[in-house]
Write a protein that holds these residues in place. Sequence first.
Motif, PDB file in Angstrom:
ATOM      1  N   ILE A  55      58.125 -14.435  43.474  1.00  0.00           N
ATOM      2  CA  ILE A  55      58.330 -15.377  42.373  1.00  0.00           C
ATOM      3  C   ILE A  55      59.680 -15.205  41.696  1.00  0.00           C
ATOM      4  CG2 ILE A  55      57.439 -16.172  40.141  1.00  0.00           C
ATOM      5  CD1 ILE A  55      55.715 -16.916  42.575  1.00  0.00           C
ATOM      6  N   GLY A 101      53.803  -7.903  37.483  1.00  0.00           N
ATOM      7  CA  GLY A 101      55.015  -8.336  38.176  1.00  0.00           C
ATOM      8  C   GLY A 101      56.157  -8.737  37.270  1.00  0.00           C
ATOM      9  N   ASP A 159      52.243 -14.318  44.630  1.00  0.00           N
ATOM     10  CA  ASP A 159      52.518 -14.574  43.212  1.00  0.00           C
ATOM     11  C   ASP A 159      53.137 -13.370  42.513  1.00  0.00           C
ATOM     12  OD1 ASP A 159      51.401 -17.181  43.278  1.00  0.00           O
ATOM     13  OD2 ASP A 159      49.390 -16.305  43.187  1.00  0.00           O
ATOM     14  N   GLY A 160      53.570 -12.399  43.298  1.00  0.00           N
ATOM     15  CA  GLY A 160      54.095 -11.157  42.735  1.00  0.00           C
ATOM     16  C   GLY A 160      55.557 -11.205  42.360  1.00  0.00           C
ATOM     17  N   ASN A 201      51.708 -12.518  36.391  1.00  0.00           N
ATOM     18  CA  ASN A 201      51.844 -12.261  37.826  1.00  0.00           C
ATOM     19  C   ASN A 201      51.420 -10.843  38.190  1.00  0.00           C
ATOM     20  OD1 ASN A 201      54.072 -14.146  36.768  1.00  0.00           O
ATOM     21  ND2 ASN A 201      53.939 -14.697  38.925  1.00  0.00           N
ATOM     22  N   GLU A 227      47.388  -7.869  34.682  1.00  0.00           N
ATOM     23  CA  GLU A 227      48.030  -9.151  34.357  1.00  0.00           C
ATOM     24  C   GLU A 227      49.401  -8.880  33.754  1.00  0.00           C
ATOM     25  OE1 GLU A 227      46.032 -12.058  32.112  1.00  0.00           O
ATOM     26  OE2 GLU A 227      44.320 -12.221  33.463  1.00  0.00           O
ATOM     27  N   VAL A 236      54.064 -13.597  31.205  1.00  0.00           N
ATOM     28  CA  VAL A 236      53.668 -14.008  32.564  1.00  0.00           C
ATOM     29  C   VAL A 236      52.477 -13.151  32.977  1.00  0.00           C
ATOM     30  CG1 VAL A 236      56.031 -14.649  33.180  1.00  0.00           C
ATOM     31  CG2 VAL A 236      55.199 -12.361  33.732  1.00  0.00           C
TER      32      VAL A 236
END
Length: 384
Positions: A207, A248, A202-203, A196, A245, A194
């Motif tokens: 999410i 999260g 979008d963290g 996030n 990237e 992922v």
Amino acid sequence: MKVLIAIDSFKGSISSVEGSEAISLGIKDIYPEAEIVTLPLADGGEGTVEALVQATGGKLVKKVVLGPLKEKVEAMYGILGDGKTAVIEVAEACGLPLVPSNQRNPFLTTTYGVGELISDAIEKGCREFVIGLGGSATNDAGVGMLQALGFRFLNLHDEEVGLGAESLLSIRKIDLSHVHAKLKECSFKVACDVNNPLYGPDGAAFIFGPQKGATPDMVKQLDKGLEHFAEIVLDELGTDIHNIEGAGAAGGLGAAFSGFLHADLQSGIELVLKIIEMEKNMQGVDFVVTGEGKLDGQTSMGKAPLGVAHLAQKYEIPVVALAGGVTEETAALNELGITSYFSIMNAPMTLEEAMDSKVTYNNLRSTTNQLFRLLQAVRTGVKK
């Protein structure tokens, strides 16, 4: 004939090791003399430890650690055949299945046990680490893991904060003077699929928080905690852990691994394929058999069977994919390296019956048997 079997686990039903055995028997039923290479597969999630240990001739290690609810749990990790690489699935120490549904609260859960597994592996001589993120019950930005490794997070009174995401807003200082001395000798490769960021819409909290038991109000508070922690890390260490990237992933463990342990976050399947030397093992292979529990649109987004198919396509090797379930979206895989795919379901049955490990084992063997029986007939016809 030489066949490479490289399947992921059929999650909740059968492991990649057992599934590979069933497929192997199905091939041997028709081609007793076939040379079969078996490489159990995983994409960095569940089953990664078992797959990599099996592929490299390594060993499994059990260790009692602090679980997500701050109670002792028995976790397992692997040491690969080289004796210096440890492979750890974070879910073993802080996974959602370790928390009863009525006790799920990401404010309270901790990643401390992950740090204990890393520390144990260091003491056993490991200096290289492969980490599988995913399936965590936590949202503590990996602070618990770091605490277990000697990082100290202090409040306004220079006291160490407690465990869990509820402590993030209390952090004002970071003390590195007690960090595990041998940690600087270690390198980390993290399977993370992922991208996030740590906080924001979008963290990690927004999410992934709800599936871990967070209510809408809790999500907002968790997000504030992550943002505050990122600001402290930036002020204290000069490291931006928010915009990495994959920061999260696993409730912020991605940020901790990258920002504090200088880990390399990369595609899970690409990492696994490299470790098990998949490309090298494809040399001289006539057919590849891959698969997983369900083939669908997600498979085309980097999951294990597609990773295998991409390599096979490079060498123009036919690839057969087997699965319990096959959806309409699966047709796209034919353009991405999978020659043909088949469901192993051979009769109407309930989901419970279909997930039974014995049923899956027998269905894998019988489906493979029939496929290679057809192949034998075609090849015999060609020879005539």
